[in-house]
Design an enzyme around this catalytic site. Sequence first.
Site, PDB file in Angstrom:
ATOM      1  N   ARG A 128      -8.036  -0.540  13.129  1.00  0.00           N
ATOM      2  CA  ARG A 128      -8.247   0.354  11.993  1.00  0.00           C
ATOM      3  C   ARG A 128      -9.443   1.229  12.306  1.00  0.00           C
ATOM      4  NH1 ARG A 128      -9.237  -2.976   6.847  1.00  0.00           N
ATOM      5  NH2 ARG A 128     -10.422  -4.249   8.309  1.00  0.00           N
ATOM      6  N   CYS A 129      -9.370   2.486  11.933  1.00  0.00           N
ATOM      7  CA  CYS A 129     -10.528   3.348  12.157  1.00  0.00           C
ATOM      8  C   CYS A 129     -11.721   2.862  11.342  1.00  0.00           C
ATOM      9  CB  CYS A 129     -10.192   4.796  11.818  1.00  0.00           C
ATOM     10  SG  CYS A 129      -9.547   5.045  10.150  1.00  0.00           S
TER      11      CYS A 129
ATOM     12  N   ARG B 259       0.832  -1.209   0.000  1.00  0.00           N
ATOM     13  CA  ARG B 259       0.000   0.000   0.000  1.00  0.00           C
ATOM     14  C   ARG B 259       0.865   1.257   0.000  1.00  0.00           C
ATOM     15  NH1 ARG B 259      -4.579  -0.010   4.460  1.00  0.00           N
ATOM     16  NH2 ARG B 259      -5.121   1.870   3.267  1.00  0.00           N
TER      17      ARG B 259
ATOM     18  N   PRO C 290       5.648  10.786  14.218  1.00  0.00           N
ATOM     19  CA  PRO C 290       4.939   9.509  14.244  1.00  0.00           C
ATOM     20  C   PRO C 290       4.625   9.120  15.678  1.00  0.00           C
ATOM     21  CG  PRO C 290       7.285   9.128  13.983  1.00  0.00           C
ATOM     22  CD  PRO C 290       7.092  10.624  13.981  1.00  0.00           C
TER      23      PRO C 290
ATOM     24  N   GLU D 259     -15.865   3.546  20.144  1.00  0.00           N
ATOM     25  CA  GLU D 259     -15.021   2.823  19.192  1.00  0.00           C
ATOM     26  C   GLU D 259     -14.161   1.810  19.940  1.00  0.00           C
ATOM     27  OE1 GLU D 259     -11.924   3.805  15.578  1.00  0.00           O
ATOM     28  OE2 GLU D 259     -11.871   5.072  17.360  1.00  0.00           O
TER      29      GLU D 259
ATOM     30  N   ARG E 175     -10.892   0.909   0.133  1.00  0.00           N
ATOM     31  CA  ARG E 175     -10.562   2.083  -0.673  1.00  0.00           C
ATOM     32  C   ARG E 175      -9.287   1.774  -1.429  1.00  0.00           C
ATOM     33  NH1 ARG E 175      -6.949   6.413   2.506  1.00  0.00           N
ATOM     34  NH2 ARG E 175      -6.265   5.190   4.293  1.00  0.00           N
TER      35      ARG E 175
ATOM     36  N   GLU F 260      -8.460  13.264  10.623  1.00  0.00           N
ATOM     37  CA  GLU F 260      -9.038  11.956  10.289  1.00  0.00           C
ATOM     38  C   GLU F 260      -9.087  11.191  11.595  1.00  0.00           C
ATOM     39  OE1 GLU F 260     -10.165   8.640   9.831  1.00  0.00           O
ATOM     40  OE2 GLU F 260      -8.066   8.145   9.408  1.00  0.00           O
TER      41      GLU F 260
ATOM     42  N   PRO G 123      -0.786   8.034  13.883  1.00  0.00           N
ATOM     43  CA  PRO G 123      -1.044   7.062  14.941  1.00  0.00           C
ATOM     44  C   PRO G 123      -0.230   5.791  14.749  1.00  0.00           C
ATOM     45  CG  PRO G 123      -2.722   6.842  13.287  1.00  0.00           C
ATOM     46  CD  PRO G 123      -1.778   7.907  12.794  1.00  0.00           C
ATOM     47  N   PHE G 124      -0.500   4.808  15.597  1.00  0.00           N
ATOM     48  CA  PHE G 124       0.301   3.580  15.606  1.00  0.00           C
ATOM     49  C   PHE G 124      -0.218   2.497  14.679  1.00  0.00           C
ATOM     50  CE2 PHE G 124      -2.911   2.890  18.925  1.00  0.00           C
ATOM     51  CZ  PHE G 124      -3.426   1.657  18.558  1.00  0.00           C
ATOM     52  N   ASN G 125      -1.472   2.584  14.227  1.00  0.00           N
ATOM     53  CA  ASN G 125      -2.106   1.377  13.686  1.00  0.00           C
ATOM     54  C   ASN G 125      -1.625   0.987  12.292  1.00  0.00           C
ATOM     55  OD1 ASN G 125      -3.565   3.820  13.086  1.00  0.00           O
ATOM     56  ND2 ASN G 125      -5.183   2.566  12.202  1.00  0.00           N
TER      57      ASN G 125
END
Length: 485
Positions: free
Chosen positions: A291-292, A111, A186, A386, A447, A258, A160-162
């Site tokens: 993941r968001c 990705r 980061p 969440e 996406r 985001e 973020p960390f994800n």
Amino acid sequence: MNARITPRDSDAFREEKLRIGGERLARERTLDVVNPYTRERVGTVPLASVEDVRRAYAIAQGYRAQLTRYERAAILQRAAALLRERTEEGSDLITRESGLCKKDSLYEIGRVADVLVFGANEALRDDGQVFSCDLTPHGKKRKVITLREPLQGVITAITPFNHPMNQVAHKIVPAVATNNRMVLKPSEKEPLSAHFLADILYEAGLPPEMLQVLTGDPREIADEMLTHPHVDLITFTGGVAIGKYIASKAGYRRIVLELGGNDPLIVMEDADLDKASDLAVQGSYKNSGQRCTAVKRMLVQESVAARFTELVVEKTRAWKHGDPMNLGNDMGTVIDERAARHFEALVNEAVAQGARLLSGNQRDGALYAPTVLDRVRPEMTVVREETFGPVSPILTFRDIDEAIRLSNGTAYGLSSGVCTNRMDYATRFAQELAVGTVNVWEVPGYRIELTPFGGIKDSGLGYKEGVQEAIKSFCNTKTFTMPWL
């Protein structure tokens, strides 16, 4: 930044670099990065001070990038090629510092390469527009021409960390493509992947003044990164509370937020349940559920709920989790033991309130088993907020009206997935779900790296990420007019 040693260095010069570097490192405050699975140290990064932050912004503000479109595209294409050559090295680093399994980290490297290539393509695109002015009785024979220019100041990026490298790429690449300067912080939990990508970009030819990576304690340095007078734009991906704090501190600056999600997978009575349950499991557990846009709630029409639940439990039990470096595993750890304990507590709370535990909720340090709950009610914390981990709560509904009410009944509005073959259902969901994305027969997180991505309500301000949209955010638009026959 650590000195880079090239093959052209003499032995004496190399030794001097190492000596100076060692003395400097001994004086620095440092931060250890720890493997969540083995609990061993993966590496060490500097712990930046407020003075380091101020120096970084002074360097960035004092530099004016003059790279042509071709040069920007060439740097990004070269970086993509270098990253692909080092896929295993980059994947191993992501897995060691984040606990994500090798399947997920290999996918992430791909990705990131996509982001670099899309950014290179966009750098070559003429982004101007031309308007004729003689369109009305009041018009003149003139043309209006638009240009996009880099910001006058510096971009602050906080990730973020994800997705340790891909989140970083989505900040850096649009900045490079538009000749902007960026200071990036980061996550302190896994900063090594950001340095890995930055080093690749430097090797590909990026002037270091255009990108500086700062690692440190956000409680110490974040306010300076938000309020420094050279900052023109803040781009942040992360939690809602921090996003709202950033908004309160930003003042007269652009902000792109985001934030979190509470994304549903909605399964209608006409759905292929085998296909729907595949999406449910993949959407819940890929990337350890961190993941968001992971499936946070499964909303299932009551007439098919029993069979759908059986399939989800069966496939969850087959989802292999354990050593992240084992390619046979589908899931590694979550980011740390604290997060795993949090998921465990949320599930225990839901069970105490009447939910039924069907699988999982077993923890060993940062390892947390994929978990399925049914008989879940909307007011339970596990679905009201969440849950950023591998937990699958199943709720039922009577009809599409109730499905839409349940989906919209949270503070979030990021993404959604819909399982139905009926066009009337799909149309209503597309029109009535209060989210940034509706994916029919896909997980909420689907996406490509080019397309617009982002949410509304507590998930964001409506501004989008994705390479094209980020490029728009990172630019000033200028118009000029001239006579035209």
